[in-house]
Scaffold this motif. Sequence first.
Motif, PDB file in Angstrom:
ATOM      1  N   THR A   1       0.830  -1.207   0.000  1.00 54.08           N
ATOM      2  CA  THR A   1       0.000   0.000   0.000  1.00 54.08           C
ATOM      3  C   THR A   1       0.861   1.252   0.000  1.00 54.08           C
ATOM      4  O   THR A   1       2.012   1.224   0.461  1.00 54.08           O
ATOM      5  N   LEU A   2       0.295   2.344  -0.475  1.00 55.25           N
ATOM      6  CA  LEU A   2       0.991   3.640  -0.431  1.00 55.25           C
ATOM      7  C   LEU A   2       0.806   4.312   0.925  1.00 55.25           C
ATOM      8  O   LEU A   2       1.429   5.324   1.203  1.00 55.25           O
ATOM      9  N   SER A   3      -0.090   3.768   1.751  1.00 57.79           N
ATOM     10  CA  SER A   3      -0.334   4.354   3.069  1.00 57.79           C
ATOM     11  C   SER A   3       0.355   3.518   4.137  1.00 57.79           C
ATOM     12  O   SER A   3      -0.164   2.504   4.583  1.00 57.79           O
ATOM     13  N   LYS A   4       1.555   3.950   4.519  1.00 54.04           N
ATOM     14  CA  LYS A   4       2.330   3.229   5.536  1.00 54.04           C
ATOM     15  C   LYS A   4       2.934   4.223   6.531  1.00 54.04           C
ATOM     16  O   LYS A   4       3.241   5.350   6.167  1.00 54.04           O
ATOM     17  N   ALA A   5       3.114   3.763   7.762  1.00 49.78           N
ATOM     18  CA  ALA A   5       3.746   4.619   8.766  1.00 49.78           C
ATOM     19  C   ALA A   5       4.888   3.893   9.468  1.00 49.78           C
ATOM     20  O   ALA A   5       5.315   4.289  10.542  1.00 49.78           O
ATOM     21  N   ASN A   6       5.403   2.816   8.842  1.00 48.25           N
ATOM     22  CA  ASN A   6       6.495   2.051   9.482  1.00 48.25           C
ATOM     23  C   ASN A   6       7.859   2.601   9.062  1.00 48.25           C
ATOM     24  O   ASN A   6       8.787   1.860   8.774  1.00 48.25           O
TER      25      ASN A   6
ATOM     26  N   ASN B   1      10.818   1.118  21.894  1.00 49.08           N
ATOM     27  CA  ASN B   1      12.050   1.913  22.071  1.00 49.08           C
ATOM     28  C   ASN B   1      12.197   3.006  20.998  1.00 49.08           C
ATOM     29  O   ASN B   1      13.292   3.301  20.545  1.00 49.08           O
ATOM     30  N   GLY B   2      11.055   3.576  20.608  1.00 47.73           N
ATOM     31  CA  GLY B   2      11.103   4.687  19.655  1.00 47.73           C
ATOM     32  C   GLY B   2      11.237   4.278  18.203  1.00 47.73           C
ATOM     33  O   GLY B   2      11.447   5.124  17.333  1.00 47.73           O
ATOM     34  N   ASN B   3      11.105   2.979  17.927  1.00 47.26           N
ATOM     35  CA  ASN B   3      11.136   2.526  16.529  1.00 47.26           C
ATOM     36  C   ASN B   3       9.726   2.555  15.946  1.00 47.26           C
ATOM     37  O   ASN B   3       8.755   2.364  16.671  1.00 47.26           O
ATOM     38  N   PRO B   4       9.606   2.773  14.625  1.00 43.00           N
ATOM     39  CA  PRO B   4       8.267   2.822  14.033  1.00 43.00           C
ATOM     40  C   PRO B   4       7.577   1.458  14.093  1.00 43.00           C
ATOM     41  O   PRO B   4       8.223   0.422  13.950  1.00 43.00           O
ATOM     42  N   THR B   5       6.265   1.483  14.342  1.00 43.93           N
ATOM     43  CA  THR B   5       5.492   0.233  14.433  1.00 43.93           C
ATOM     44  C   THR B   5       4.410   0.176  13.364  1.00 43.93           C
ATOM     45  O   THR B   5       3.751  -0.847  13.211  1.00 43.93           O
ATOM     46  N   GLY B   6       4.197   1.280  12.674  1.00 41.58           N
ATOM     47  CA  GLY B   6       3.065   1.370  11.748  1.00 41.58           C
ATOM     48  C   GLY B   6       1.958   2.238  12.306  1.00 41.58           C
ATOM     49  O   GLY B   6       0.913   2.401  11.683  1.00 41.58           O
ATOM     50  N   ARG B   7       2.185   2.813  13.503  1.00 39.28           N
ATOM     51  CA  ARG B   7       1.229   3.783  14.060  1.00 39.28           C
ATOM     52  C   ARG B   7       1.487   5.142  13.413  1.00 39.28           C
ATOM     53  O   ARG B   7       2.627   5.567  13.321  1.00 39.28           O
TER      54      ARG B   7
END
Length: 371
Positions: free
Chosen positions: A51-56, A68-74
């Motif tokens: 998908t073009l919609s990602k937050a990771n 620990n401050g790493n991206p999770t997809g939130r």
Amino acid sequence: MNMKYYKAALVLFFVSLSYLTEAANDNGSLGASFIFGDSLVDAGNNNYLPTLSKANIRPNGIDFKASNGNPTGRYTNGRTIGDIIGEELGQPNYAVPFLAPNSTGKAILYGVNYASGGGGIMNATGRIFVNRVGMDIQVDYFNITRKQFDKLLGPSKARDYIMKKSIFSITIGANDFLNNYLLPVLSIGARISQSPDGFIDDMIDHLRIQLSRLYQMDARKFVIGNVGPIGCIPYQKTINQLNENECVDLANKLALQYNGRLKDLLKELNKKLPGSTFVHANVYDLVMELITNYKTYGFTTSSKACCGNGGQFAGIIPCGPTSSLCEDRSKHVFWDPYHPSEAANVIVAKQLLDGDKKYISPVNLRRLRDI
């Protein structure tokens, strides 16, 4: 079978059984939190979609302690409203994303998150992102989870656990306007053939069916968020070249029109579906309060995205590694062009948990848990 191994297997079986029973009988805290919706509450489902919609990607999740401050997809710098509410209601773990490999076995007893960035009530919503999970499919996914609960707890205990101990939260509808009806590329046909009234009628009809399907699968405690002031997000302010204290009138009018119909729908379902409690979360007024009186809450801006690029409000390009990043994330109402910061999410969640009927009715979420 060797008697020693038989006894060991028996002990293991009863230990497992006691764990499951404990999870199902733990009084005074939430059983499972089932979260449906869009990017406001997605906890990582879109990581598993092309998908073009990602937050990771960084710096998303920079303040999320569990990673620990790493991206999770939130789609925020820290916790979503769903995460915060789960914590406050006594959940030991966050609801696991349905599409994640670890969403199996006893992990699901604390809840499952089905939300997907770009998803909407209508199936056509979010097509611009190529892939996303709309509400119809999210309900289909819950059907899979529901069968897993029967296997884990046995049909009778599972039904009890889902009906009495679990909360179903639904945060959806904004994309149906932002990435469907108001998006000229995709919706010009729909907007010529369908008035706002007609489109909103369709949304309500679809949502009625979706919520009724969840009820048929033993969901009883619901909290449904209305659509926030989408005309005031940094993206809308930037592309429409507005001043700091202006919002896009049409977008907000559509949200308010839908919100009025949603309130009526929830009253209807409360009467029609025996034993159900449909709670209305007035997200629109809550977020508008933060945007209007941001200084009162300790924010320095409610117009500019903390992480983003483009225009005076950094509102065009989503948050990513090349984005400009504000110095103090707790001073921004908005994390990126679309989504609130964790600081804003905390304030909203607090009102939903303990607030009065102006923001959450007929009961707040702490009371809903204990019904």
